[in-house]
Write a protein that holds these residues in place. Structure first.
Motif, PDB file in Angstrom:
ATOM      1  N   CYS A 279       0.858  -1.189   0.000  1.00 31.00           N
ATOM      2  CA  CYS A 279       0.000   0.000   0.000  1.00 31.00           C
ATOM      3  C   CYS A 279       0.891   1.234   0.000  1.00 31.00           C
ATOM      4  O   CYS A 279       1.801   1.353   0.826  1.00 31.00           O
ATOM      5  N   ILE A 280       0.649   2.136  -0.926  1.00 32.35           N
ATOM      6  CA  ILE A 280       1.441   3.364  -1.057  1.00 32.35           C
ATOM      7  C   ILE A 280       0.572   4.528  -0.602  1.00 32.35           C
ATOM      8  O   ILE A 280      -0.419   4.874  -1.263  1.00 32.35           O
ATOM      9  N   PRO A 281       0.891   5.130   0.565  1.00 30.51           N
ATOM     10  CA  PRO A 281      -0.003   6.161   1.111  1.00 30.51           C
ATOM     11  C   PRO A 281       0.183   7.516   0.464  1.00 30.51           C
ATOM     12  O   PRO A 281       1.260   7.877  -0.004  1.00 30.51           O
ATOM     13  N   SER A 282      -0.908   8.262   0.442  1.00 34.66           N
ATOM     14  CA  SER A 282      -0.906   9.688   0.149  1.00 34.66           C
ATOM     15  C   SER A 282      -1.945  10.280   1.093  1.00 34.66           C
ATOM     16  O   SER A 282      -2.788   9.536   1.611  1.00 34.66           O
ATOM     17  N   PRO A 283      -1.898  11.572   1.379  1.00 36.15           N
ATOM     18  CA  PRO A 283      -2.803  12.130   2.397  1.00 36.15           C
ATOM     19  C   PRO A 283      -4.267  11.791   2.138  1.00 36.15           C
ATOM     20  O   PRO A 283      -4.859  12.223   1.149  1.00 36.15           O
ATOM     21  N   GLY A 284      -4.829  10.983   3.021  1.00 36.49           N
ATOM     22  CA  GLY A 284      -6.239  10.632   2.926  1.00 36.49           C
ATOM     23  C   GLY A 284      -6.584   9.661   1.828  1.00 36.49           C
ATOM     24  O   GLY A 284      -7.760   9.405   1.566  1.00 36.49           O
ATOM     25  N   ALA A 285      -5.586   9.110   1.173  1.00 34.20           N
ATOM     26  CA  ALA A 285      -5.846   8.186   0.070  1.00 34.20           C
ATOM     27  C   ALA A 285      -4.694   7.185  -0.007  1.00 34.20           C
ATOM     28  O   ALA A 285      -3.777   7.199   0.814  1.00 34.20           O
ATOM     29  N   PHE A 286      -4.753   6.301  -0.987  1.00 34.63           N
ATOM     30  CA  PHE A 286      -3.684   5.327  -1.169  1.00 34.63           C
ATOM     31  C   PHE A 286      -3.768   4.756  -2.581  1.00 34.63           C
ATOM     32  O   PHE A 286      -4.803   4.855  -3.256  1.00 34.63           O
ATOM     33  N   THR A 287      -2.666   4.171  -3.003  1.00 35.74           N
ATOM     34  CA  THR A 287      -2.647   3.379  -4.225  1.00 35.74           C
ATOM     35  C   THR A 287      -1.980   2.059  -3.910  1.00 35.74           C
ATOM     36  O   THR A 287      -1.152   1.973  -3.000  1.00 35.74           O
ATOM     37  N   CYS A 288      -2.365   1.042  -4.632  1.00 30.36           N
ATOM     38  CA  CYS A 288      -1.805  -0.285  -4.403  1.00 30.36           C
ATOM     39  C   CYS A 288      -0.591  -0.503  -5.298  1.00 30.36           C
ATOM     40  O   CYS A 288      -0.546  -0.011  -6.429  1.00 30.36           O
ATOM     41  N   GLY A 289       0.356  -1.238  -4.789  1.00 25.79           N
ATOM     42  CA  GLY A 289       1.548  -1.593  -5.556  1.00 25.79           C
ATOM     43  C   GLY A 289       1.827  -3.073  -5.432  1.00 25.79           C
ATOM     44  O   GLY A 289       1.172  -3.791  -4.674  1.00 25.79           O
ATOM     45  N   CYS A 290       2.789  -3.536  -6.184  1.00 25.01           N
ATOM     46  CA  CYS A 290       3.152  -4.952  -6.177  1.00 25.01           C
ATOM     47  C   CYS A 290       4.638  -5.109  -5.901  1.00 25.01           C
ATOM     48  O   CYS A 290       5.435  -4.197  -6.161  1.00 25.01           O
ATOM     49  N   ASN A 291       5.003  -6.255  -5.376  1.00 21.85           N
ATOM     50  CA  ASN A 291       6.404  -6.569  -5.142  1.00 21.85           C
ATOM     51  C   ASN A 291       7.131  -6.756  -6.466  1.00 21.85           C
ATOM     52  O   ASN A 291       6.506  -6.913  -7.527  1.00 21.85           O
ATOM     53  N   ILE A 292       8.461  -6.755  -6.414  1.00 20.07           N
ATOM     54  CA  ILE A 292       9.256  -6.978  -7.612  1.00 20.07           C
ATOM     55  C   ILE A 292       8.893  -8.334  -8.203  1.00 20.07           C
ATOM     56  O   ILE A 292       8.821  -9.341  -7.496  1.00 20.07           O
ATOM     57  N   GLY A 293       8.669  -8.340  -9.484  1.00 18.75           N
ATOM     58  CA  GLY A 293       8.312  -9.587 -10.155  1.00 18.75           C
ATOM     59  C   GLY A 293       6.819  -9.775 -10.316  1.00 18.75           C
ATOM     60  O   GLY A 293       6.376 -10.819 -10.805  1.00 18.75           O
ATOM     61  N   TYR A 294       6.043  -8.788  -9.866  1.00 18.59           N
ATOM     62  CA  TYR A 294       4.589  -8.854 -10.001  1.00 18.59           C
ATOM     63  C   TYR A 294       4.102  -7.624 -10.758  1.00 18.59           C
ATOM     64  O   TYR A 294       4.779  -6.598 -10.809  1.00 18.59           O
ATOM     65  N   THR A 295       2.912  -7.727 -11.310  1.00 18.49           N
ATOM     66  CA  THR A 295       2.302  -6.596 -12.000  1.00 18.49           C
ATOM     67  C   THR A 295       0.895  -6.386 -11.459  1.00 18.49           C
ATOM     68  O   THR A 295       0.207  -7.354 -11.081  1.00 18.49           O
ATOM     69  N   LEU A 296       0.475  -5.125 -11.373  1.00 15.75           N
ATOM     70  CA  LEU A 296      -0.838  -4.790 -10.825  1.00 15.75           C
ATOM     71  C   LEU A 296      -1.932  -5.123 -11.831  1.00 15.75           C
ATOM     72  O   LEU A 296      -1.852  -4.767 -13.003  1.00 15.75           O
ATOM     73  N   ASN A 297      -2.961  -5.791 -11.350  1.00 16.75           N
ATOM     74  CA  ASN A 297      -4.088  -6.157 -12.204  1.00 16.75           C
ATOM     75  C   ASN A 297      -4.982  -4.952 -12.473  1.00 16.75           C
ATOM     76  O   ASN A 297      -4.815  -3.886 -11.884  1.00 16.75           O
ATOM     77  N   ASN A 298      -5.973  -5.145 -13.341  1.00 12.43           N
ATOM     78  CA  ASN A 298      -6.870  -4.049 -13.718  1.00 12.43           C
ATOM     79  C   ASN A 298      -7.715  -3.550 -12.560  1.00 12.43           C
ATOM     80  O   ASN A 298      -8.202  -2.416 -12.587  1.00 12.43           O
ATOM     81  N   ASP A 299      -7.934  -4.394 -11.552  1.00 11.50           N
ATOM     82  CA  ASP A 299      -8.715  -3.948 -10.393  1.00 11.50           C
ATOM     83  C   ASP A 299      -7.930  -3.008  -9.490  1.00 11.50           C
ATOM     84  O   ASP A 299      -8.456  -2.482  -8.509  1.00 11.50           O
ATOM     85  N   LYS A 300      -6.638  -2.783  -9.817  1.00 16.55           N
ATOM     86  CA  LYS A 300      -5.767  -1.869  -9.090  1.00 16.55           C
ATOM     87  C   LYS A 300      -5.556  -2.286  -7.628  1.00 16.55           C
ATOM     88  O   LYS A 300      -5.180  -1.465  -6.789  1.00 16.55           O
ATOM     89  N   LYS A 301      -5.795  -3.554  -7.326  1.00 19.22           N
ATOM     90  CA  LYS A 301      -5.656  -4.031  -5.954  1.00 19.22           C
ATOM     91  C   LYS A 301      -4.812  -5.297  -5.868  1.00 19.22           C
ATOM     92  O   LYS A 301      -3.944  -5.413  -5.026  1.00 19.22           O
ATOM     93  N   THR A 302      -5.098  -6.246  -6.754  1.00 18.90           N
ATOM     94  CA  THR A 302      -4.398  -7.530  -6.704  1.00 18.90           C
ATOM     95  C   THR A 302      -3.235  -7.551  -7.691  1.00 18.90           C
ATOM     96  O   THR A 302      -3.144  -6.714  -8.589  1.00 18.90           O
ATOM     97  N   CYS A 303      -2.358  -8.535  -7.516  1.00 16.35           N
ATOM     98  CA  CYS A 303      -1.132  -8.618  -8.306  1.00 16.35           C
ATOM     99  C   CYS A 303      -1.005  -9.986  -8.963  1.00 16.35           C
ATOM    100  O   CYS A 303      -1.484 -10.991  -8.424  1.00 16.35           O
ATOM    101  N   THR A 304      -0.367 -10.000 -10.111  1.00 15.60           N
ATOM    102  CA  THR A 304      -0.109 -11.243 -10.839  1.00 15.60           C
ATOM    103  C   THR A 304       1.400 -11.442 -10.968  1.00 15.60           C
ATOM    104  O   THR A 304       2.132 -10.499 -11.280  1.00 15.60           O
TER     105      THR A 304
END
Length: 585
Positions: A279-304
């Motif tokens: 989870c990558i924080p920003s004031p009052g919000a967040f974006t999801c990220g993935c570990n090295i070797g993974y890519t963020l899916n279209n739902d912007k939450k899960t990783c492949t």
């Protein structure tokens, strides 16, 4: 004569009241010239809370009455402008008129002039509670999004508790001014008023000086924009209110207890997110990220998991195997991975004494412990097991340590693998330090089958943090000449694994996030465990080796020398016989 005295006394009291209480018309027409300017700061819902206890003398109450009339003369009164309500209190609370009662100034003045003092106790807390729960309600004319202002005028100490109910009123958005006269208690005034106290608490020596508050109140309620014309100290935003201000924060921030500074709302730290990996924080919000070797899916939450073997130039000579966030190279059967981790080479059979320490703690779980045993047998399959070749011992640990079999117990890979599969899961804690101590002191002893001049290798497999200290015995193991490998899974601590492993760590330390990938580690591990040369016992010498040829040559030369000497002796004897025969003739 006595009746005459009583009549005279009554007449004197009435005369006094007539002098102390000017006519209504006087209050309407002769307001304080200093307060004549109308307030144009915007609509306000204002409620006066007036102390009419017995300690307030009649002429003092009349001064207070005039004070209220002077103030409302400065206000832009109307249904869509400023609304005024009035409550008096002593031992009880009495609503004189509500915010919706009068739309015009004349009606308010008339209502103020008709007040009859209650002349009892001083229940200030009760009055605040009434104003909070009744006066400032929609039913009584309170408007949404319009500032609520209460002015409390009192001359004494409250006879009930005020701090809690005043705090509750302030929390509901009511801005409270307190005006103390003569005997008023400053501590109580401050307990009721809104901060800052220098703008909301007033204390005058007598009711005759109460008009001074009227002047200051007009400045506060109708005067300058404090956000623009004062050092408000707000970190982000300042919002003006009649006679005051309050600080606000930008979206994504929360106001601190000092009511001025702001702190970013970290939804990641608060766990208010649904990201699968990071989870990558920003004031009052967040974006999801993935570990090295993974890519963020279209739902912007899960990783492949990315198949890095297909996305990077891996350089593997034989085959590339992807793992979560990484990859490694493998070689064909009977070949080992080269030092560069990419090429392949052949490996001569090596003799080692190998002891495996496997974590049998509760966190491993039974189904994963089966995978651990399969991992051990994969390692065994890569070794040349025999009495004079490689020997294998197995130790399981949790809260205690148990030798499953020692180095000298089994002499074939088949027997070892069978014994491994029969190992029972211990569960409980994770005493890795105790297991290392057991390995150094017992497992590599000659009594349990360890051999001199044979490389000693220890392999620790764990899935979590050790519950005891590992530093001492990890160091002693390496000082004892044991080459240490560390394999971690899941919640294993990287710093502990690196402390256990021998140098260089990239060849002796392995980690994966999931038990299902440990078979891939076993494939890679067996390559590194093969020694360059064995220093152990050799069952049969190679007759073609250089050493064997030299020994054969030396033995042959000795035999030839012996034969030559013997032949020379025989020749000499033959010559003697020949000479004897010739002499007889």
């Amino acid at each position: 004569m006595r009746q005459l005295c009583v009549c005279v006394s009554v007449l004197l009291v009435l005369a006094t009241l007539a002098v102390a209480r000017p006519k209504a018309a006087d209050f309407q027409l002769n307001s304080n010239p200093a307060l004549e300017q109308k307030c144009k700061s915007g609509p306000v819902d204002l409620v006066f809370i007036i102390d009419s206890s017995r300690s307030v003398r009649p002429h003092e109450f009349e001064t207070m009455r005039k004070f209220m009339i002077d103030i409302i003369h400065t206000l832009d009164v109307g249904s869509n402008a400023t609304r005024v309500g009035l409550v008096q209190y002593s031992s009880q609370v009495q609503n004189e008129f509500s915010l919706k009662t009068h739309a015009k100034l004349q009606g308010m003045v008339k209502g103020i002039n008709e007040i009859i003092p209650l002349a009892q106790g001083t229940m200030t807390g009760l009055a605040i509670k009434y104003v909070m729960n009744h006066a400032f309600t929609a039913a009584e004319g309170d408007r949404p999004k319009v500032p609520n202002v209460a002015v409390i005028v009192t001359d004494g100490r409250p006879q009930d508790r005020v701090a809690e109910v005043a705090a509750e009123a302030r929390d509901k958005g009511i801005e409270i001014y307190t005006v103390g006269v003569a005997r008023a208690d400053m501590t109580s005034l401050r307990a009721m008023a809104s901060p800052p106290f220098e703008d909301h608490v007033f204390l005058v020596e007598s009711f005759d000086l109460i008009h001074q508050f009227g002047l200051q109140f007009q400045d506060k309620l109708c005067g300058m924009d404090l956000c623009l014309e004062s050092d408000h100290g707000c970190e982000h935003l300042c919002e003006s209110s009649p006679g005051s201000f309050h600080c606000l924060c930008r979206p994504g921030y929360t106001l601190n207890k000092d009511s001025k500074t702001c702190t970013a709302i970290d939804l990641c730290a608060e766990g208010k997110h649904d990201c699968e990996q990071s989870c990558i924080p920003s004031p009052g919000a967040f974006t999801c990220g993935c570990n090295i070797g993974y890519t963020l899916n279209n739902d912007k939450k899960t990783c492949t998991n990315l198949d890095l073997c297909n996305t990077v130039v891996h350089g593997c000579e034989h085959q590339c195997v992807s793992t979560p966030g990484s990859y490694y190279c493998i070689c064909p059967e009977a070949q080992l991975l080269a030092e560069d981790g990419k090429g392949c080479r052949t490996c001569r059979s090596a003799n080692i004494d190998l002891v495996l320490l496997i974590d049998g703690s509760k966190s491993v779980r039974p189904q994963n412990f089966k995978l651990v045993k399969q991992f051990v047998n994969q390692v065994v399959d890569s070794l040349d097991v025999s009495a004079h070749g490689t020997r294998v011992g197995l130790v399981q640990y949790s809260s205690r340590v148990r030798t499953e079999f020692s180095l000298n117990m089994y002499q074939t890979a088949v027997d070892i693998k069978k014994a491994v599969m029969n190992v029972e899961y211990m569960e409980k804690g994770t005493m890795t330090g105790l297991a290392l101590k057991h390995m150094v002191e017992n497992s590599f002893s000659e009594a349990e089958g360890a051999r001199k001049n044979v490389p000693r290798v220890g392999l620790v497999f764990t899935d979590g943090r050790s519950q005891d200290d590992i530093t001492e015995w990890a160091k002693k193991a390496k000082e004892a000449g044991i080459t240490m490998y560390a394999v971690g899974v899941g919640k294993a601590v990287e710093d502990e694994l690196r402390e256990i492993a021998s140098e260089p760590h990239d060849k002796h330390f392995f980690y994966t996030t999931d038990f299902t990938f440990i078979n891939q580690i076993a494939e890679n591990l067996k390559l590194n465990i093969c020694a360059e040369e064995s220093q152990g016992e050799i069952e049969v010498k190679n007759p073609c080796s250089c050493e064997s040829l030299v020994e054969f040559q030396q033995a042959t030369m000795t035999t030839l020398e012996q034969l030559t000497t013997k032949l020379a002796g025989m020749t000499a004897r033959l010559e003697d016989l020949e000479n004897q025969l010739l002499s007889r003739k």
